[in-house]
Scaffold this motif. Sequence first.
Motif, short mmCIF file in Angstrom:
data_model
loop_
_atom_site.label_atom_id
_atom_site.label_comp_id
_atom_site.label_asym_id
_atom_site.label_seq_id
_atom_site.Cartn_x
_atom_site.Cartn_y
_atom_site.Cartn_z
N TYR A 66 0.84 -1.20 0.00
CA TYR A 66 0.00 0.00 0.00
C TYR A 66 0.88 1.26 0.00
CZ TYR A 66 -2.99 3.76 1.64
OH TYR A 66 -3.63 4.97 1.78
N LYS A 72 -4.30 -1.43 -3.82
CA LYS A 72 -5.47 -0.55 -3.80
C LYS A 72 -6.55 -1.02 -2.84
CE LYS A 72 -3.91 1.76 -7.46
NZ LYS A 72 -2.53 2.04 -7.23
N GLU A 73 -6.52 -2.29 -2.44
CA GLU A 73 -7.54 -2.82 -1.54
C GLU A 73 -6.91 -3.86 -0.62
OE1 GLU A 73 -11.70 -5.35 -1.84
OE2 GLU A 73 -11.04 -4.19 -3.56
N PRO A 99 -13.86 3.21 -1.55
CA PRO A 99 -12.64 2.58 -2.08
C PRO A 99 -11.47 3.55 -2.18
CG PRO A 99 -14.19 3.01 -3.85
CD PRO A 99 -14.88 3.41 -2.57
N TYR A 100 -10.34 2.98 -2.46
CA TYR A 100 -9.08 3.68 -2.69
C TYR A 100 -9.29 4.88 -3.62
CZ TYR A 100 -4.07 3.95 -3.92
OH TYR A 100 -2.77 4.34 -4.11
#
Length: 176
Positions: A66, A72-73, A99-100
């Motif tokens: 990350y 991204k998740e 989300p991201y």
Amino acid sequence: MAGTVAFGSVPTKLGDVLAAVTEDGVAATSFTDAPDIRARIADRLGLPVVDDFARTAAARDELRAYFGGDLKEFGVAVDWRLMSSLQRQVLGTLFTTVPYGQVVTYGELAVRSGTTVPARGIGSIMGSNPIPIIVPCHRVVAGNGLGGFSGGDGVESKRWLLTLEGHLPPTLDWDL
């Protein structure tokens, strides 16, 4: 929910990010790795500490990815035990619906999570999030700006995370 907790950390631009991992998943993260923080988390969990490098491997790998801009998740399991039912409702909604690279305002998150908590109360819940970064409280912003942030170096850490995720444009001195 008997068991143990293991700790692992990764160096990042925001400091050594610590993850506390139980048999059920990541129960806490911190922007600082220090013996007193580890002791405080273990005490809050009411669990003995074990030295289990393998248990923390997935959390460390995902945090490293990350912060490197490659994840991204998060896929690691989350152990929600340090949260009240209201915190779990609001932070769980955040975790599953923002989300991201996207943000939500404090007020929007209140509505989205189905609570009657005012925006200021949502801010308090974000400030008490025991699993920052993985449960992305940095993605909750004020209607007129970034709002506050209690992790790392405060709002500057929030700004860095939102820049990493592409929500904010990088400054001239930005480097991953």
